[in-house]
Design an enzyme around this catalytic site. Structure first.
Site, PDB file in Angstrom:
ATOM      1  N   GLU A  33       0.808  -1.218   0.000  1.00 13.52           N
ATOM      2  CA  GLU A  33       0.000   0.000   0.000  1.00 13.52           C
ATOM      3  C   GLU A  33       0.845   1.273   0.000  1.00 13.52           C
ATOM      4  O   GLU A  33       1.567   1.539   0.951  1.00 13.52           O
ATOM      5  CB  GLU A  33      -0.926   0.039   1.228  1.00 13.52           C
ATOM      6  CG  GLU A  33      -1.815   1.256   1.231  1.00 13.52           C
ATOM      7  CD  GLU A  33      -2.812   1.302   2.372  1.00 13.52           C
ATOM      8  OE1 GLU A  33      -3.693   2.182   2.343  1.00 13.52           O
ATOM      9  OE2 GLU A  33      -2.725   0.472   3.296  1.00 13.52           O
ATOM     10  N   GLU A  46     -12.332   2.920   4.791  1.00  9.31           N
ATOM     11  CA  GLU A  46     -11.325   3.259   5.785  1.00  9.31           C
ATOM     12  C   GLU A  46     -11.384   4.762   6.014  1.00  9.31           C
ATOM     13  O   GLU A  46     -10.645   5.526   5.395  1.00  9.31           O
ATOM     14  CB  GLU A  46      -9.940   2.820   5.303  1.00  9.31           C
ATOM     15  CG  GLU A  46      -8.881   2.954   6.379  1.00  9.31           C
ATOM     16  CD  GLU A  46      -7.509   2.549   5.914  1.00  9.31           C
ATOM     17  OE1 GLU A  46      -6.950   1.614   6.504  1.00  9.31           O
ATOM     18  OE2 GLU A  46      -6.988   3.174   4.972  1.00  9.31           O
TER      19      GLU A  46
END
Length: 174
Positions: A56, A154
């Protein structure tokens, strides 16, 4: 091995990994090569176990100023150098809008390298509605590309979490 065994017990098929913060004295080229070497070493066990490693990139402008990997294009180059179908990118739309923009074009060009998505509103990392991104359009484009993996929410709710999720679901479903 132990992590893979534990993951199998709970039905986990992917591991999200960060790249870590910048290291003083380590060049960008060396840091990138370290990522490639490490992911290559992990790729074969991941392939054998049927799990995916997901790298990520974060934004360094707002949330993670010391983080190393903040460029989605660099992430894709790392993935290409690793050369494993079990090593992919987590494309966090919030982070990548802040760093690079051009979200849909990037996704269209690189969907084969993306193993997971995260969603949050820009600016603020709150609910994905009432923000500068048109998430129903973005998610529709992702669907049109044939993506069948996960999309995670998120974000930091600005209201009661249950109500926030209800409103977010209604917005994303159109």
């Amino acid at each position: 091995g132990e992590m893979i065994d534990l993951a199998k017990k709970i039905g986990c098929r992917a591991f999200i990994s960060g790249a870590g913060n910048k290291v003083a004295g380590l060049s960008e080229e060396e840091a990138i090569q370290n990522m490639v070497d490490t992911l290559k070493a992990c790729a074969e066990p991941a392939e054998q176990a049927g799990v995916t490693l997901i790298l990520e990139p974060f934004n360094t402008r707002v949330d993670h100023p010391e983080y190393f990997l903040d460029d989605p294009h660099t992430c894709v180059e790392v993935l290409k150098a690793v050369g494993s179908p079990n090593v992919k990118m987590l494309y966090d739309i919030y982070h990548m809008q802040i760093m690079d923009g051009n979200v849909v074009a990037f996704i269209r060009q690189n969907i084969d390298h993306i193993g997971h998505f995260h969603v949050a509103g820009v600016p603020g990392r709150h609910e994905p509605y009432d923000c500068e991104l048109n998430y129903p359009f973005i998610l529709g484009e992702i669907d049109a590309l044939g993506y069948t993996g996960g999309v995670g929410l998120e974000y930091w709710p600005t209201l009661d979490p249950g109500e926030s999720l209800k409103r977010t679901r209604a917005y994303l479903q159109g």
